[in-house]
Structure formats: C-alpha cells, structure tokens
Design a protein around this motif. Structure first.
Motif, PDB file in Angstrom:
ATOM      1  N   THR A   1       7.161  10.725   5.781  1.00 22.74           N
ATOM      2  CA  THR A   1       7.893  10.505   4.539  1.00 22.74           C
ATOM      3  C   THR A   1       9.340  10.232   4.924  1.00 22.74           C
ATOM      4  O   THR A   1       9.729  10.392   6.088  1.00 22.74           O
ATOM      5  CB  THR A   1       7.840  11.744   3.629  1.00 22.74           C
ATOM      6  OG1 THR A   1       8.559  12.815   4.265  1.00 22.74           O
ATOM      7  CG2 THR A   1       6.405  12.159   3.314  1.00 22.74           C
ATOM      8  N   ARG A   2      10.154   9.851   3.978  1.00 24.32           N
ATOM      9  CA  ARG A   2      11.570   9.614   4.265  1.00 24.32           C
ATOM     10  C   ARG A   2      12.228  10.863   4.847  1.00 24.32           C
ATOM     11  O   ARG A   2      12.981  10.780   5.811  1.00 24.32           O
ATOM     12  CB  ARG A   2      12.296   9.157   3.002  1.00 24.32           C
ATOM     13  CG  ARG A   2      11.950   7.744   2.609  1.00 24.32           C
ATOM     14  CD  ARG A   2      12.511   7.395   1.221  1.00 24.32           C
ATOM     15  NE  ARG A   2      12.178   6.033   0.891  1.00 24.32           N
ATOM     16  CZ  ARG A   2      11.028   5.657   0.340  1.00 24.32           C
ATOM     17  NH1 ARG A   2      10.091   6.542   0.066  1.00 24.32           N
ATOM     18  NH2 ARG A   2      10.798   4.388   0.080  1.00 24.32           N
TER      19      ARG A   2
ATOM     20  N   SER B   1      10.857  15.161  -5.659  1.00 23.05           N
ATOM     21  CA  SER B   1      11.337  13.788  -5.498  1.00 23.05           C
ATOM     22  C   SER B   1      10.311  12.916  -4.785  1.00 23.05           C
ATOM     23  O   SER B   1      10.010  13.124  -3.623  1.00 23.05           O
ATOM     24  CB  SER B   1      12.640  13.803  -4.700  1.00 23.05           C
ATOM     25  OG  SER B   1      13.004  12.504  -4.342  1.00 23.05           O
ATOM     26  N   ASP B   2       9.799  11.921  -5.497  1.00 23.41           N
ATOM     27  CA  ASP B   2       8.897  10.959  -4.869  1.00 23.41           C
ATOM     28  C   ASP B   2       9.602  10.179  -3.770  1.00 23.41           C
ATOM     29  O   ASP B   2       8.997   9.796  -2.775  1.00 23.41           O
ATOM     30  CB  ASP B   2       8.354   9.963  -5.902  1.00 23.41           C
ATOM     31  CG  ASP B   2       7.330  10.585  -6.821  1.00 23.41           C
ATOM     32  OD1 ASP B   2       6.821  11.677  -6.494  1.00 23.41           O
ATOM     33  OD2 ASP B   2       7.049   9.993  -7.872  1.00 23.41           O
ATOM     34  N   VAL B   3      10.897   9.933  -3.944  1.00 20.86           N
ATOM     35  CA  VAL B   3      11.665   9.175  -2.965  1.00 20.86           C
ATOM     36  C   VAL B   3      11.617   9.849  -1.601  1.00 20.86           C
ATOM     37  O   VAL B   3      11.491   9.206  -0.572  1.00 20.86           O
ATOM     38  CB  VAL B   3      13.138   9.021  -3.429  1.00 20.86           C
ATOM     39  CG1 VAL B   3      14.003   8.477  -2.327  1.00 20.86           C
ATOM     40  CG2 VAL B   3      13.198   8.122  -4.644  1.00 20.86           C
ATOM     41  N   MET B   4      11.694  11.156  -1.583  1.00 20.24           N
ATOM     42  CA  MET B   4      11.721  11.870  -0.308  1.00 20.24           C
ATOM     43  C   MET B   4      10.328  12.210   0.202  1.00 20.24           C
ATOM     44  O   MET B   4      10.159  12.436   1.388  1.00 20.24           O
ATOM     45  CB  MET B   4      12.529  13.148  -0.452  1.00 20.24           C
ATOM     46  CG  MET B   4      13.957  12.868  -0.791  1.00 20.24           C
ATOM     47  SD  MET B   4      15.047  13.489   0.415  1.00 20.24           S
ATOM     48  CE  MET B   4      16.504  13.728  -0.565  1.00 20.24           C
TER      49      MET B   4
ATOM     50  N   ASP C   1       5.139   8.320   1.649  1.00 16.31           N
ATOM     51  CA  ASP C   1       5.125   7.731   2.991  1.00 16.31           C
ATOM     52  C   ASP C   1       6.191   6.653   3.096  1.00 16.31           C
ATOM     53  O   ASP C   1       6.416   5.873   2.168  1.00 16.31           O
ATOM     54  CB  ASP C   1       3.758   7.116   3.294  1.00 16.31           C
ATOM     55  CG  ASP C   1       2.708   8.163   3.612  1.00 16.31           C
ATOM     56  OD1 ASP C   1       3.081   9.331   3.879  1.00 16.31           O
ATOM     57  OD2 ASP C   1       1.519   7.812   3.596  1.00 16.31           O
ATOM     58  N   TYR C   2       6.834   6.607   4.244  1.00 19.15           N
ATOM     59  CA  TYR C   2       7.930   5.660   4.456  1.00 19.15           C
ATOM     60  C   TYR C   2       7.793   4.895   5.765  1.00 19.15           C
ATOM     61  O   TYR C   2       7.925   3.691   5.805  1.00 19.15           O
ATOM     62  CB  TYR C   2       9.259   6.415   4.423  1.00 19.15           C
ATOM     63  CG  TYR C   2      10.466   5.565   4.704  1.00 19.15           C
ATOM     64  CD1 TYR C   2      10.810   4.518   3.855  1.00 19.15           C
ATOM     65  CD2 TYR C   2      11.262   5.806   5.806  1.00 19.15           C
ATOM     66  CE1 TYR C   2      11.931   3.727   4.108  1.00 19.15           C
ATOM     67  CE2 TYR C   2      12.382   5.026   6.063  1.00 19.15           C
ATOM     68  CZ  TYR C   2      12.718   3.994   5.209  1.00 19.15           C
ATOM     69  OH  TYR C   2      13.811   3.227   5.461  1.00 19.15           O
TER      70      TYR C   2
ATOM     71  N   ASN D   1       5.769   1.462  -0.333  1.00 16.35           N
ATOM     72  CA  ASN D   1       5.006   2.184  -1.340  1.00 16.35           C
ATOM     73  C   ASN D   1       5.822   2.475  -2.577  1.00 16.35           C
ATOM     74  O   ASN D   1       5.417   3.272  -3.414  1.00 16.35           O
ATOM     75  CB  ASN D   1       4.512   3.529  -0.764  1.00 16.35           C
ATOM     76  CG  ASN D   1       3.392   3.329   0.234  1.00 16.35           C
ATOM     77  OD1 ASN D   1       2.704   2.327   0.193  1.00 16.35           O
ATOM     78  ND2 ASN D   1       3.223   4.268   1.123  1.00 16.35           N
ATOM     79  N   ASP D   2       6.983   1.888  -2.697  1.00 18.51           N
ATOM     80  CA  ASP D   2       7.828   2.165  -3.838  1.00 18.51           C
ATOM     81  C   ASP D   2       7.262   1.526  -5.089  1.00 18.51           C
ATOM     82  O   ASP D   2       6.669   0.456  -5.054  1.00 18.51           O
ATOM     83  CB  ASP D   2       9.256   1.659  -3.597  1.00 18.51           C
ATOM     84  CG  ASP D   2       9.935   2.464  -2.497  1.00 18.51           C
ATOM     85  OD1 ASP D   2       9.689   3.680  -2.439  1.00 18.51           O
ATOM     86  OD2 ASP D   2      10.681   1.869  -1.704  1.00 18.51           O
ATOM     87  N   LYS D   3       7.482   2.157  -6.207  1.00 21.73           N
ATOM     88  CA  LYS D   3       6.939   1.694  -7.477  1.00 21.73           C
ATOM     89  C   LYS D   3       7.506   0.356  -7.919  1.00 21.73           C
ATOM     90  O   LYS D   3       6.901  -0.361  -8.670  1.00 21.73           O
ATOM     91  CB  LYS D   3       7.222   2.754  -8.546  1.00 21.73           C
ATOM     92  CG  LYS D   3       6.506   4.049  -8.286  1.00 21.73           C
ATOM     93  CD  LYS D   3       6.929   5.114  -9.258  1.00 21.73           C
ATOM     94  CE  LYS D   3       6.311   6.452  -8.850  1.00 21.73           C
ATOM     95  NZ  LYS D   3       6.822   7.545  -9.624  1.00 21.73           N
TER      96      LYS D   3
END
Length: 166
Positions: A6-7, A135-138, A141-142, A162-164
C-alpha cells in the motif's frame, strides 16, 4: 515472487532503505528524506494521491500537518533542501546539513541534523499509520515489486493503478 505494498507500506519500506544508508551516505539520505516528506504530504493533502498538486504544496503540507515535522515549517526547507538536491544535487546557501551537530533552526545558516530529520520523518509515518485505517488512499495497493523480472540491473517496480478516479 511479487510483493505488493500500500502507499503507507511503501513509505515504511522506503524509510527502511534510507535507514540503511543514513550513516554511510547522510547527504544522499537527505535527497530521499525530502522526497519522502513530499510523498507523505501528498498522501495527506490529496485524497486521490495521483493528482498534479505542486511538490512544494505537498512538502509544506507534511511539515504543517505532522507533529514531528512542524518545527521544520516556515524554514524554507523546500527551497533550501528539496529543490537544490532534486535539481542541482546540492543544497542551497543558508543551510548546513550535518550529522555532527544538533539541528538549529533559528541559527544562520540553519543547521539540520540528518539523523534527527530521519527520526522525525519516521514519527510522521507512524502518525500517518494511525489514520490509515480510515483512508483508502493509504491502505489500497500502490506498488508491486517483482523479483526476478529486471529492467537493466534493477528490480522491476510497477505502480498499480487502483484509484477510483481512473
């Protein structure tokens, strides 16, 4: 073998690599720290983590949001450290990067202890980790690191989209 991050996991992994070089390459570790702070700020101020916010805005966002980094805000570190290192492989006049002396942010020139800066960066990552559960941002998967597949002499790193918004 593929390892996904993840980020936030990637940032922690990145920090471990900085820790491996901080004693032998303190100057190079400052490059990594300043880029890491910019990324940390991007995660904080941008809910998509992929938009084109300015680097300065991201860097300053991290310095003003995370308690361990607040003492560095309003010191022009983006200009004195981040930009100089990223664009000319040198820090700007007005700051001394050191491992021998304590940080002194009110002196002229400013003195910035690399090891203390690293410690404060890690504390900011720990603070970010506390909020990552919401937080989905953190937590999405990144990055995927694929061992055995190489580009030149380096391990292949591919960014997962994978960003919306995409």
């Amino acid at each position: 073998m593929e390892e996904k991050f993840t980020r936030l996991e990637w940032l922690k992994h990145y920090s471990e690599h900085i820790e491996n070089i901080i004693d032998s390459e303190p100057f190079l570790s400052m490059v990594c720290l300043s880029v890491g702070i910019e990324f940390l700020g991007k995660l904080h101020c941008d809910d998509k983590a992929t938009s084109n916010y300015s680097g300065k805005q991201n860097f300053e966002s991290a310095l003003t949001h995370f308690e361990s980094l607040k003492k560095y805000s309003n010191q022009e570190l983006y200009k004195l450290v981040r930009c100089g290192l990223a664009h000319s492989i040198s820090i700007e006049e007005g700051i001394v990067v050191t491992t021998a002396e304590e940080s002194s942010l009110s002196s002229t020139p400013i003195k910035l202890n690399v090891k203390q800066f690293f410690k404060d960066f890690n504390n900011a990552i720990a603070d970010a980790e506390k909020s990552a559960k919401t937080s989905d941002v953190m937590s999405n998967d990144y990055v995927s690191v694929i061992d055995g597949l190489a580009t030149g002499k380096t391990t292949t790193i591919s960014v997962l989209i994978n960003d919306k918004n995409e």
